[in-house]
Write a protein that holds these residues in place. Structure first.
Motif, PDB file in Angstrom:
ATOM      1  N   VAL A  48      42.981   5.282 -39.157  1.00  0.00           N
ATOM      2  CA  VAL A  48      43.393   6.519 -38.484  1.00  0.00           C
ATOM      3  C   VAL A  48      43.181   6.319 -36.979  1.00  0.00           C
ATOM      4  CG1 VAL A  48      43.192   9.030 -38.413  1.00  0.00           C
ATOM      5  CG2 VAL A  48      42.603   7.800 -40.500  1.00  0.00           C
ATOM      6  N   THR A  49      44.057   5.556 -36.364  1.00  0.00           N
ATOM      7  CA  THR A  49      43.983   5.340 -34.916  1.00  0.00           C
ATOM      8  C   THR A  49      44.775   6.439 -34.203  1.00  0.00           C
ATOM      9  OG1 THR A  49      45.963   3.962 -34.924  1.00  0.00           O
ATOM     10  CG2 THR A  49      43.840   2.856 -35.261  1.00  0.00           C
ATOM     11  N   LYS A  50      44.642   6.484 -32.880  1.00  0.00           N
ATOM     12  CA  LYS A  50      45.400   7.489 -32.125  1.00  0.00           C
ATOM     13  C   LYS A  50      46.897   7.254 -32.265  1.00  0.00           C
ATOM     14  CE  LYS A  50      45.307   5.060 -27.637  1.00  0.00           C
ATOM     15  NZ  LYS A  50      44.933   5.174 -26.207  1.00  0.00           N
ATOM     16  N   GLU A  51      47.296   5.969 -32.385  1.00  0.00           N
ATOM     17  CA  GLU A  51      48.711   5.654 -32.561  1.00  0.00           C
ATOM     18  C   GLU A  51      49.227   6.135 -33.912  1.00  0.00           C
ATOM     19  OE1 GLU A  51      46.916   2.954 -29.593  1.00  0.00           O
ATOM     20  OE2 GLU A  51      46.390   3.460 -31.671  1.00  0.00           O
ATOM     21  N   VAL A  52      48.411   5.978 -34.937  1.00  0.00           N
ATOM     22  CA  VAL A  52      48.807   6.434 -36.277  1.00  0.00           C
ATOM     23  C   VAL A  52      48.885   7.957 -36.314  1.00  0.00           C
ATOM     24  CG1 VAL A  52      48.053   6.584 -38.684  1.00  0.00           C
ATOM     25  CG2 VAL A  52      47.970   4.382 -37.480  1.00  0.00           C
ATOM     26  N   ILE A  53      47.943   8.628 -35.654  1.00  0.00           N
ATOM     27  CA  ILE A  53      47.983  10.092 -35.601  1.00  0.00           C
ATOM     28  C   ILE A  53      49.233  10.553 -34.871  1.00  0.00           C
ATOM     29  CG2 ILE A  53      46.853  12.153 -34.676  1.00  0.00           C
ATOM     30  CD1 ILE A  53      44.169  10.745 -35.161  1.00  0.00           C
ATOM     31  N   ALA A  54      49.567   9.897 -33.762  1.00  0.00           N
ATOM     32  CA  ALA A  54      50.780  10.246 -33.025  1.00  0.00           C
ATOM     33  C   ALA A  54      52.018  10.045 -33.895  1.00  0.00           C
ATOM     34  CB  ALA A  54      50.882   9.412 -31.750  1.00  0.00           C
ATOM     35  N   GLU A  55      52.001   8.980 -34.681  1.00  0.00           N
ATOM     36  CA  GLU A  55      53.112   8.718 -35.598  1.00  0.00           C
ATOM     37  C   GLU A  55      53.204   9.809 -36.661  1.00  0.00           C
ATOM     38  OE1 GLU A  55      54.682   4.989 -38.380  1.00  0.00           O
ATOM     39  OE2 GLU A  55      52.530   5.281 -38.038  1.00  0.00           O
ATOM     40  N   ALA A  56      52.054  10.232 -37.180  1.00  0.00           N
ATOM     41  CA  ALA A  56      52.034  11.291 -38.195  1.00  0.00           C
ATOM     42  C   ALA A  56      52.575  12.596 -37.623  1.00  0.00           C
ATOM     43  CB  ALA A  56      50.616  11.491 -38.716  1.00  0.00           C
ATOM     44  N   ILE A  57      52.207  12.882 -36.398  1.00  0.00           N
ATOM     45  CA  ILE A  57      52.709  14.100 -35.743  1.00  0.00           C
ATOM     46  C   ILE A  57      54.222  14.009 -35.564  1.00  0.00           C
ATOM     47  CG2 ILE A  57      52.672  15.455 -33.610  1.00  0.00           C
ATOM     48  CD1 ILE A  57      49.723  14.593 -33.306  1.00  0.00           C
ATOM     49  N   GLU A  58      54.687  12.861 -35.081  1.00  0.00           N
ATOM     50  CA  GLU A  58      56.118  12.675 -34.844  1.00  0.00           C
ATOM     51  C   GLU A  58      56.925  12.767 -36.135  1.00  0.00           C
ATOM     52  OE1 GLU A  58      59.199   9.183 -33.301  1.00  0.00           O
ATOM     53  OE2 GLU A  58      57.039   8.884 -33.158  1.00  0.00           O
ATOM     54  N   LYS A  59      56.383  12.210 -37.213  1.00  0.00           N
ATOM     55  CA  LYS A  59      57.102  12.188 -38.484  1.00  0.00           C
ATOM     56  C   LYS A  59      56.775  13.386 -39.363  1.00  0.00           C
ATOM     57  CE  LYS A  59      57.603   7.173 -38.474  1.00  0.00           C
ATOM     58  NZ  LYS A  59      57.305   5.886 -39.136  1.00  0.00           N
ATOM     59  N   GLN A  60      56.026  14.328 -38.787  1.00  0.00           N
ATOM     60  CA  GLN A  60      55.687  15.590 -39.465  1.00  0.00           C
ATOM     61  C   GLN A  60      54.978  15.355 -40.812  1.00  0.00           C
ATOM     62  OE1 GLN A  60      59.604  17.519 -39.458  1.00  0.00           O
ATOM     63  NE2 GLN A  60      58.948  18.743 -37.693  1.00  0.00           N
ATOM     64  N   ALA A  61      54.063  14.428 -40.799  1.00  0.00           N
ATOM     65  CA  ALA A  61      53.253  14.183 -41.997  1.00  0.00           C
ATOM     66  C   ALA A  61      52.151  15.233 -42.097  1.00  0.00           C
ATOM     67  CB  ALA A  61      52.649  12.786 -41.954  1.00  0.00           C
ATOM     68  N   ASP A  62      51.837  15.631 -43.318  1.00  0.00           N
ATOM     69  CA  ASP A  62      50.783  16.620 -43.563  1.00  0.00           C
ATOM     70  C   ASP A  62      49.460  15.958 -43.930  1.00  0.00           C
ATOM     71  OD1 ASP A  62      52.731  18.925 -43.555  1.00  0.00           O
ATOM     72  OD2 ASP A  62      53.479  17.791 -45.284  1.00  0.00           O
TER      73      ASP A  62
END
Length: 374
Positions: A48-62
């Motif tokens: 759970v890196t900042k890049e992965v979190i940003a990706e989750a936000i961008e891809k609207q992951a819950d």
């Protein structure tokens, strides 16, 4: 399609990698999030890196499902958006993204990180490199009228009894005579109140893993015709299924270490691998431990491995390998474990399909490898 919640996906992950398998120091599970929140998209990653979190936000992951725990070895005194860790927690909460991990339990479980790496390099006849636990076994003995012997036997085995190694439905039965005197208030299946009954019965016995004893007993009682079931429970000295960390196995044919290492580098997509040992040594028996597995080097040596694969090897550990004439390949922590990401994605997707959940599971596109070379 049905709605799924965070707790539903947590239950699926518990089936994939039971939390009880985790090492005592480990912290798998839900680190951030609400178990009751709805999940429509899951992002699977290694960390759970900042890049992965940003990706989750961008891809609207819950929900983010990772191998490495979010807060392992972290002592929290405050959560503020002006610190790297605080920012990550803050972003997860603000965007209502749950963060869940399966760590050493996923390393240990059959089909987890170590088995995936072993399969990738073509190991055969794999065994545990180091046993971490083995399940207690009990023997259940029950007395059954002849008419219901098969009914009770089948019910117990279907509930999880009778497994010995690679054999199922293992039981033993012996015929005999049972006696009982129905007292006032009873409703006996055989005999009458106040009269001693003699019945032809079968002593039926089988082994049961401790974790399944209660469900086997319940199935046994439901299948048994007597209103009072006579049975015994014995704790056995021998143990059941063993679990452990790392794997050791053999290649189909022996190859020089330099050839083995080059094949390994290509399969893992690495630009280079740190190696220790004689490059001309013939490699047949290979031990491995994904992640930081230097502590299991001695186990690999004791089990006669020609080569050992892991990540995060240090200088003095490499010296020990040279001393013991075992070849070592440091394939990096990340490369040895990121292999599990598509495996988890497939398993979670299959579970969603089976439960008719409206959930999409995707793999992270972030390359989390921290090392690079010229």
């Amino acid at each position: 399609m049905a709605e799924a919640k965070v707790k539903d996906m947590m239950a699926v992950m518990e089936e994939i990698a039971p939390a009880h398998l985790a090492e005592s120091w480990d912290k798998p599970g839900l680190a951030v999030g609400n178990p009751e929140s709805t999940v429509k998209r899951i992002l699977v990653a290694l960390d759970v890196t900042k890049e992965v979190i940003a990706e989750a936000i961008e891809k609207q992951a819950d929900m983010i499902v990772t191998h490495h725990p979010f807060l392992l070895f972290r002592k929290l005194e405050s959560i503020t958006a002006d610190t790297p860790l605080g920012r990550r927690i803050y972003d997860l909460i603000v965007h209502n993204i749950a963060a869940f991990s399966a760590h050493t339990n996923l390393d240990i479980v059959k089909g987890g990180t170590n088995d995936v790496l072993a399969e990738l390099i073509g190991l055969q006849n794999t065994e545990l490199l180091e046993e971490t636990e083995s399940e207690d076994l009990e023997k259940i003995v029950v007395y059954v009228p002849m008419s219901h012997k098969e009914q009770v036997r089948n019910a117990m085995c279907e509930a999880g009894a009778g497994c010995i190694g690679h054999y199922a439905n293992c039981t033993f039965s012996a015929e005999g005579e049972g006696t009982f005197l129905p007292l006032a208030g009873t409703n006996p299946y055989l005999g009458q109140q106040g009269i001693l009954e003699r019945a032809k019965e079968v002593r039926l016995e089988t082994v049961v893993p401790a974790s399944k004893v209660q469900q086997v007993l319940q199935a046994m009682k439901q299948a048994h015709p007597y209103e009072e079931v006579a049975y015994d429970r014995f704790l056995l000295q021998q143990k059941g299924k063993a679990e452990g960390i790392g794997r050791i196995g053999v290649l189909e044919k022996a190859v020089p270490f330099v050839e083995f290492a080059e094949n390994l580098r290509q399969k893992l997509g690495l630009s280079c691998i740190r190696l220790t040992g004689d490059k001309h040594a013939m490699i047949k028996k290979v031990g491995l431990c994904t992640g930081s597995g230097a502590s299991l080097l001695e186990a690999a040596i004791q089990k006669g491995a020609d080569a050992y694969l892991t990540g995060d090897m240090k200088f003095h550990e490499a010296q020990r390998a040279v001393e013991a004439s075992i070849c070592v390949a440091d394939v990096t922590h990340y490369a040895s474990e990121v292999l599990i990401v598509p495996v988890l994605q497939k398993k979670l997707s299959q579970a969603a399909k089976e439960h008719h959940w409206d959930v999409e599971v995707i793999c992270s596109d972030i390359d989390g490898q921290t090392f690079w070379s010229l």
